[in-house]
Structure formats: structure tokens, C-alpha cells
Scaffold this active site. Sequence first.
Site, PDB file in Angstrom:
ATOM      1  NE  ARG A 199      -5.765   1.358 -22.795  1.00 48.31           N
ATOM      2  CZ  ARG A 199      -5.165   2.003 -21.826  1.00 48.31           C
ATOM      3  NH1 ARG A 199      -3.148   1.802 -22.452  1.00 48.31           N
ATOM      4  NH2 ARG A 199      -5.410   1.650 -21.111  1.00 48.31           N
ATOM      5  CD  GLU A 249      -9.133   0.423 -23.890  1.00 49.26           C
ATOM      6  OE1 GLU A 249      -8.777   1.608 -23.328  1.00 49.26           O
ATOM      7  OE2 GLU A 249      -9.461  -0.157 -23.824  1.00 49.26           O
ATOM      8  CB  SER A 297     -10.757   3.542 -20.817  1.00 53.44           C
ATOM      9  OG  SER A 297     -10.143   3.359 -19.653  1.00 53.44           O
TER      10      SER A 297
HETATM   11  P1  FAD Z   1     -12.008  -9.692 -25.899  1.00 53.71           P
HETATM   12  O1  FAD Z   1     -12.534  -8.420 -25.682  1.00 53.71           O
HETATM   13  O2  FAD Z   1     -12.281 -11.452 -26.599  1.00 53.71           O
HETATM   14  O3  FAD Z   1     -11.128  -9.304 -27.217  1.00 53.71           O
HETATM   15  C1  FAD Z   1     -10.439  -8.215 -27.921  1.00 53.71           C
HETATM   16  C2  FAD Z   1      -9.965  -7.705 -29.473  1.00 53.71           C
HETATM   17  O4  FAD Z   1      -8.885  -9.397 -29.938  1.00 53.71           O
HETATM   18  C3  FAD Z   1     -10.973  -8.350 -30.768  1.00 53.71           C
HETATM   19  O5  FAD Z   1     -10.914  -7.642 -31.262  1.00 53.71           O
HETATM   20  C4  FAD Z   1     -10.567  -9.914 -30.190  1.00 53.71           C
HETATM   21  O6  FAD Z   1     -11.527 -10.583 -32.004  1.00 53.71           O
HETATM   22  C5  FAD Z   1      -8.938  -9.873 -30.527  1.00 53.71           C
HETATM   23  N1  FAD Z   1      -8.522 -11.033 -29.756  1.00 53.71           N
HETATM   24  C6  FAD Z   1      -8.926 -11.484 -28.465  1.00 53.71           C
HETATM   25  N2  FAD Z   1      -7.597 -12.667 -28.819  1.00 53.71           N
HETATM   26  C7  FAD Z   1      -6.891 -12.966 -29.694  1.00 53.71           C
HETATM   27  C8  FAD Z   1      -6.322 -13.404 -30.525  1.00 53.71           C
HETATM   28  N3  FAD Z   1      -6.361 -14.844 -29.302  1.00 53.71           N
HETATM   29  N4  FAD Z   1      -5.397 -13.540 -31.128  1.00 53.71           N
HETATM   30  C9  FAD Z   1      -6.219 -13.033 -32.342  1.00 53.71           C
HETATM   31  N5  FAD Z   1      -7.256 -11.928 -31.410  1.00 53.71           N
HETATM   32  C10 FAD Z   1      -7.506 -11.390 -30.589  1.00 53.71           C
HETATM   33  N6  FAD Z   1      -8.021  -2.447 -20.733  1.00 53.71           N
HETATM   34  C11 FAD Z   1      -6.559  -1.797 -20.312  1.00 53.71           C
HETATM   35  O7  FAD Z   1      -5.269  -1.504 -21.629  1.00 53.71           O
HETATM   36  N7  FAD Z   1      -5.819  -1.453 -19.253  1.00 53.71           N
HETATM   37  C12 FAD Z   1      -7.242  -0.964 -18.016  1.00 53.71           C
HETATM   38  O8  FAD Z   1      -6.960  -1.381 -17.172  1.00 53.71           O
HETATM   39  C13 FAD Z   1      -8.042  -1.725 -18.593  1.00 53.71           C
HETATM   40  N8  FAD Z   1      -9.202  -2.451 -17.466  1.00 53.71           N
HETATM   41  C14 FAD Z   1     -10.105  -2.453 -18.072  1.00 53.71           C
HETATM   42  C15 FAD Z   1     -11.317  -2.681 -16.858  1.00 53.71           C
HETATM   43  C16 FAD Z   1     -12.337  -3.052 -16.905  1.00 53.71           C
HETATM   44  C17 FAD Z   1     -13.439  -3.644 -15.798  1.00 53.71           C
HETATM   45  C18 FAD Z   1     -12.547  -4.328 -18.266  1.00 53.71           C
HETATM   46  C19 FAD Z   1     -14.167  -5.072 -18.190  1.00 53.71           C
HETATM   47  C20 FAD Z   1     -11.640  -3.897 -19.154  1.00 53.71           C
HETATM   48  C21 FAD Z   1     -10.519  -3.447 -18.594  1.00 53.71           C
HETATM   49  N9  FAD Z   1      -9.883  -3.287 -19.958  1.00 53.71           N
HETATM   50  C22 FAD Z   1      -8.366  -2.574 -19.848  1.00 53.71           C
HETATM   51  C23 FAD Z   1      -9.968  -4.153 -21.641  1.00 53.71           C
HETATM   52  C24 FAD Z   1      -9.216  -5.364 -21.565  1.00 53.71           C
HETATM   53  O9  FAD Z   1      -9.276  -5.807 -20.576  1.00 53.71           O
HETATM   54  C25 FAD Z   1      -8.211  -5.509 -22.235  1.00 53.71           C
HETATM   55  O10 FAD Z   1      -8.847  -4.993 -23.204  1.00 53.71           O
HETATM   56  C26 FAD Z   1      -8.184  -7.108 -22.690  1.00 53.71           C
HETATM   57  O11 FAD Z   1      -6.628  -6.888 -22.866  1.00 53.71           O
HETATM   58  C27 FAD Z   1      -8.641  -7.757 -23.264  1.00 53.71           C
HETATM   59  O12 FAD Z   1      -8.686  -9.607 -23.444  1.00 53.71           O
HETATM   60  P2  FAD Z   1     -10.528 -10.527 -23.428  1.00 53.71           P
HETATM   61  O13 FAD Z   1      -9.100 -11.412 -23.710  1.00 53.71           O
HETATM   62  O14 FAD Z   1     -10.942  -9.707 -23.636  1.00 53.71           O
HETATM   63  O15 FAD Z   1     -10.663  -9.536 -25.282  1.00 53.71           O
HETATM   64  N1  EPU Z   2     -11.192  11.936 -14.543  1.00 57.69           N
HETATM   65  C1  EPU Z   2     -12.633  13.025 -14.280  1.00 57.69           C
HETATM   66  N2  EPU Z   2     -14.025  12.220 -14.139  1.00 57.69           N
HETATM   67  C2  EPU Z   2     -13.636  10.954 -14.299  1.00 57.69           C
HETATM   68  C3  EPU Z   2     -12.988  10.592 -15.191  1.00 57.69           C
HETATM   69  C4  EPU Z   2     -11.621  10.501 -14.637  1.00 57.69           C
HETATM   70  O1  EPU Z   2     -12.589  13.957 -14.168  1.00 57.69           O
HETATM   71  O2  EPU Z   2     -14.994  11.093 -14.023  1.00 57.69           O
HETATM   72  C5  EPU Z   2     -10.025  12.508 -14.956  1.00 57.69           C
HETATM   73  C6  EPU Z   2      -9.374  12.824 -13.164  1.00 57.69           C
HETATM   74  O3  EPU Z   2      -8.338  14.039 -14.011  1.00 57.69           O
HETATM   75  C7  EPU Z   2      -8.313  11.978 -12.994  1.00 57.69           C
HETATM   76  C8  EPU Z   2      -7.898  11.443 -14.565  1.00 57.69           C
HETATM   77  O4  EPU Z   2      -8.998  11.983 -15.364  1.00 57.69           O
HETATM   78  O5  EPU Z   2      -6.817  12.025 -12.631  1.00 57.69           O
HETATM   79  C9  EPU Z   2      -7.398  10.456 -14.782  1.00 57.69           C
HETATM   80  O6  EPU Z   2      -8.449   9.051 -14.608  1.00 57.69           O
HETATM   81  P1  EPU Z   2      -7.579   7.683 -14.531  1.00 57.69           P
HETATM   82  O7  EPU Z   2      -6.929   7.283 -13.143  1.00 57.69           O
HETATM   83  O8  EPU Z   2      -9.136   6.703 -13.544  1.00 57.69           O
HETATM   84  O9  EPU Z   2      -7.549   7.078 -15.423  1.00 57.69           O
HETATM   85  P2  EPU Z   2      -8.015   6.929 -16.840  1.00 57.69           P
HETATM   86  O10 EPU Z   2      -7.424   7.986 -17.711  1.00 57.69           O
HETATM   87  O11 EPU Z   2      -9.525   7.206 -16.575  1.00 57.69           O
HETATM   88  C10 EPU Z   2      -6.544   5.038 -18.437  1.00 57.69           C
HETATM   89  C11 EPU Z   2      -6.670   4.305 -18.490  1.00 57.69           C
HETATM   90  C12 EPU Z   2      -7.551   2.915 -17.775  1.00 57.69           C
HETATM   91  C13 EPU Z   2      -5.990   2.979 -16.940  1.00 57.69           C
HETATM   92  C14 EPU Z   2      -6.236   3.323 -16.087  1.00 57.69           C
HETATM   93  C15 EPU Z   2      -5.547   3.633 -15.043  1.00 57.69           C
HETATM   94  C16 EPU Z   2      -7.070   5.140 -20.653  1.00 57.69           C
HETATM   95  C17 EPU Z   2      -7.888   5.032 -21.764  1.00 57.69           C
HETATM   96  N3  EPU Z   2      -7.611   4.453 -19.654  1.00 57.69           N
HETATM   97  O12 EPU Z   2      -7.676   5.635 -17.473  1.00 57.69           O
HETATM   98  O13 EPU Z   2      -7.546   1.355 -19.244  1.00 57.69           O
HETATM   99  O14 EPU Z   2      -6.736   2.100 -15.837  1.00 57.69           O
HETATM  100  O15 EPU Z   2      -5.399   4.681 -17.107  1.00 57.69           O
HETATM  101  O16 EPU Z   2      -3.709   3.271 -15.698  1.00 57.69           O
HETATM  102  O17 EPU Z   2      -5.626   4.781 -20.990  1.00 57.69           O
HETATM  103  C18 EPU Z   2      -8.617   0.655 -19.925  1.00 57.69           C
HETATM  104  O18 EPU Z   2      -8.032   0.661 -20.984  1.00 57.69           O
HETATM  105  O19 EPU Z   2     -10.048  -0.085 -20.232  1.00 57.69           O
HETATM  106  C19 EPU Z   2      -8.341   1.036 -18.565  1.00 57.69           C
HETATM  107  C20 EPU Z   2      -9.990   0.780 -18.218  1.00 57.69           C
END
Ligand code: FAD
Ligand code: EPU
Length: 337
Positions: A164, A333, A238
Site C-alpha cells: 500500500r 491507508e 480499509s
Molecule cells: P482517489 O481516491 O481519487 O485518489 C487517491 C490518491 O491518489 C489521492 O492522493 C490522489 O490525489 C491521488 N491520485 C489519484 N489519481 C491520480 C493521478 N492520476 N495522478 C496522481 N495522483 C493521483 N484498495 C486496494 O488496494 N485494495 C482493495 O481491495 C481496495 N478495496 C476497496 C474497497 C472499497 C469499497 C473502497 C471504497 C476502496 C477500496 N480500496 C482498495 C481503495 C481504493 O479503491 C484504491 O486506493 C484506488 O486505487 C483509489 O482510486 P481513486 O481513483 O478513487 O483514487
Molecule cells: N478480521 C477480523 N474481523 C474483521 C475483519 C477482519 O477478525 O472485522 C480478520 C479475520 O481474521 C480475517 C482477516 O482479518 O481472516 C483478514 O480479513 P480480510 O480477508 O477481509 O482482509 P483484510 O486484511 O481485512 C485486506 C486488504 C483489503 C483487501 C483484502 C483482500 C488491507 C489494509 N486491506 O483486508 O484491501 O481487499 O485484504 O485481499 O491490506 C483496501 O485496501 O481498501 C482493501 C479493502
Amino acid sequence: MTTVKNNVSLKPYNTFGIDIAATSFAEVNNVDELVKIQKNAKSKNQLLILGGGSNILFTKDFEGLVIKNNLKGISVLKETETEVWVKAASGEIWHSLVLYCVSKNYGGIENLSLIPGTVGAAPIQNIGAYGAELKDVFESLEALNLNELKIEEFDAEQCRFGYRDSVFKQEAKGQYFITNVTIRLQKFPELNTSYGAIQTILKQKGIEHPGIADISTAVCEIRNSKLPNPAVIGNAGSFFKNPEITKDQYSELKKTHPEIPGYPTENGIKVPAGWLIESCGWKGKRIGETGSHKDQALVLVNYGNATGEEIKKLAAEIQKSVKDKFDISIQTEVNII
Ligand code: FAD
Ligand code: EPU
């Protein structure tokens, strides 16, 4: 021609649904439009590049210029018998790029299905999920240096990807507008089913010889069952990163908390922040208009009218209780602005 609007609410442009205003706001369809705006700016405004707003928490009005990125286009740059290089403009929706690649059977990003946001934000935090990260397929990107208004190219090493993390969250923070990203994909992909829940779904469906489309569908199903949809309840995924602790600290914690989960990494043990937060009693707890989600403690939510300050305050309280109970510091994050 791009118009710069004044005093614009950013509520529709961030998935937390925080209602703050930007002094000025413009949507750009190409790099020239951004360069023109920057050249015409009377004073050097504070600048924020916005993609889908899915990893941002606004805590106050933004005093400066917000650029909403609408750069579009996906193309195959080159290919060999086994590999293909796909270049995507930064304003493309990330999941649209995944669907394009899956439809062509180009393997490598199917595990990253349904991550919200744009292609240009993907390298910023090296998006990751279900056993894969952007860095695994990343080839290069182009970015406009916002001070010199010149395009620069970055390879993977220059991006300094981490969990991240990248150079764009560190020294280069706020200094570049990423304009396009090139990824290197496989025509005969090896599937990544390391994440247990993917295997479970494939088994349930009786799929013995899965393809990347099956992986993508399975990942979408897991995500839809676990993560709250921002269209229904405001959130940014997250809120915190999963912390990494030393093996010694983990062994010590095991003595007092035998059920603590942990995953070995190169440098220590990664502990799920969701578990730590849940163990401190926060899961599903609502405080006014904000809280920790009932199904995923790591996701902080806006029930409708929360302010960014309220969510930031909740995050600080959660960090403190995790520190007090486990002596572990959890880092945010989400980009707090
Ligand atoms: P923004 O929120 O618009 O921007 C994020 C940052 O990047 C800001 O600092 C912005 O200034 C900068 N930025 C954006 N675009 C550019 C560009 N073109 N050039 C330079 N800087 C830029 N993330 C994960 O890694 N894994 C996940 O599983 C995951 N699951 C998610 C689930 C949900 C429901 C939500 C809401 C978010 C999740 N995220 C996850 C976080 C998010 O989706 C990612 O960080 C994504 O890459 C953000 O994209 P965005 O276009 O919305 O960025
Ligand atoms: N868990 C709990 N309670 C909760 C949630 C999670 O106990 O309420 C524990 C459980 O042990 C579970 C473990 O956490 O097995 C892992 O949970 P999960 O698989 O849901 O993944 P996460 O670690 O919570 C990470 C990423 C997610 C990504 C998923 C799947 C980070 C910070 N988050 O979540 O990314 O989608 O794994 O790979 O690394 C994001 O970055 O926004 C994001 C959603």
C-alpha cells in the site's frame, strides 16, 4: 475547452460522501488542458488530482484547485507469443481495465477485480487484493511533473512499490499527475488461487478447470459479500493498513491472546488490523454518524452526515485503543486531506 468552476461541493466526488467545498474545480480530458490551466493560474494554487475519490477523507474545505481526471483510452502497446503490454489512460475506471483484459484472456489483474477508482490511482498505493498487487504486472507509467509541466517516465524500481505504498505517497507526493500506466500480462496465465475463499467458491460451483474469468467472478462475489458498497454507505475500503510486527512480539502476544491471527512475511508477521480493531470492541459500533462497519471492522463508514473530522477522530480513538491493548501502532491507508 475546460471550464474552471468556483466553490464546488466535492460530495459527489468522494466515496465517503463528505460534503466539503473546493475553491476551484475542473475536469480534464487530456494533459494539454491541465497544462493550460496551470499556466493560466495567477498564483500557484494548492492542487489535488482526483480519480474516483475512493481512498480520500476530506476533513475541511479544500483551498485550491481540484482536477478531476477524465483521461480515457486503453490500447495494446506490443505483444509476443506469450505476453502482452496494455497501456491505459489514468482516468479509466480500474475495473473496466480488468474486464477488458479478462475478455481478451490477458492474465494478471483478475485478482484485482472490482477495486474502486481509476487506473491512475492504482500505482499511488500499489493496489492489492486476494494475493495480488499492481507491482506484479507493472511495467511503467508516465506522469506530468506538476512544477515543470513536463512528462516523465517511471519504471517499477523508480516507483518504489511497497505494501500500500509507492514513491507517490512519499517524496513525490502531490508532485505528479499520472497520465497513463502500462502493465505486462500473460496470454497463457497461471492462475493465482492462493487466497482460500477463491478456492472455496470455485469448489462450490464445481469449476475444476477455472480460467481468469472464473477468478474474476469469484473475487467479485467475495468482495460483494464482505465489503460495504459506497453507493449505499459511505466508506473508503480499509481505513488502516495491516501492521507488520516482529516474530518476537507476535510470540509474546500469542501467550496472552492465543487466537491472534498472523501471516509470516519477509520481515516479520502481518496481523490483520480488522481482528485487532474487533478485539478492542469497535466492530459494528456506531458513534453519531460514523462507526466501524458491522461486517468488516477495518472499514470506517459514514452513515450519512458525518464530517471528515468526526471520522478522523474515530480513527484516532481506534488507533489508541489498539496501541493500549496490543502495543501495536496501526497506520492509516486512506489519504487524509
Ligand atoms: P482517489 O481516491 O481519487 O485518489 C487517491 C490518491 O491518489 C489521492 O492522493 C490522489 O490525489 C491521488 N491520485 C489519484 N489519481 C491520480 C493521478 N492520476 N495522478 C496522481 N495522483 C493521483 N484498495 C486496494 O488496494 N485494495 C482493495 O481491495 C481496495 N478495496 C476497496 C474497497 C472499497 C469499497 C473502497 C471504497 C476502496 C477500496 N480500496 C482498495 C481503495 C481504493 O479503491 C484504491 O486506493 C484506488 O486505487 C483509489 O482510486 P481513486 O481513483 O478513487 O483514487
Ligand atoms: N478480521 C477480523 N474481523 C474483521 C475483519 C477482519 O477478525 O472485522 C480478520 C479475520 O481474521 C480475517 C482477516 O482479518 O481472516 C483478514 O480479513 P480480510 O480477508 O477481509 O482482509 P483484510 O486484511 O481485512 C485486506 C486488504 C483489503 C483487501 C483484502 C483482500 C488491507 C489494509 N486491506 O483486508 O484491501 O481487499 O485484504 O485481499 O491490506 C483496501 O485496501 O481498501 C482493501 C479493502
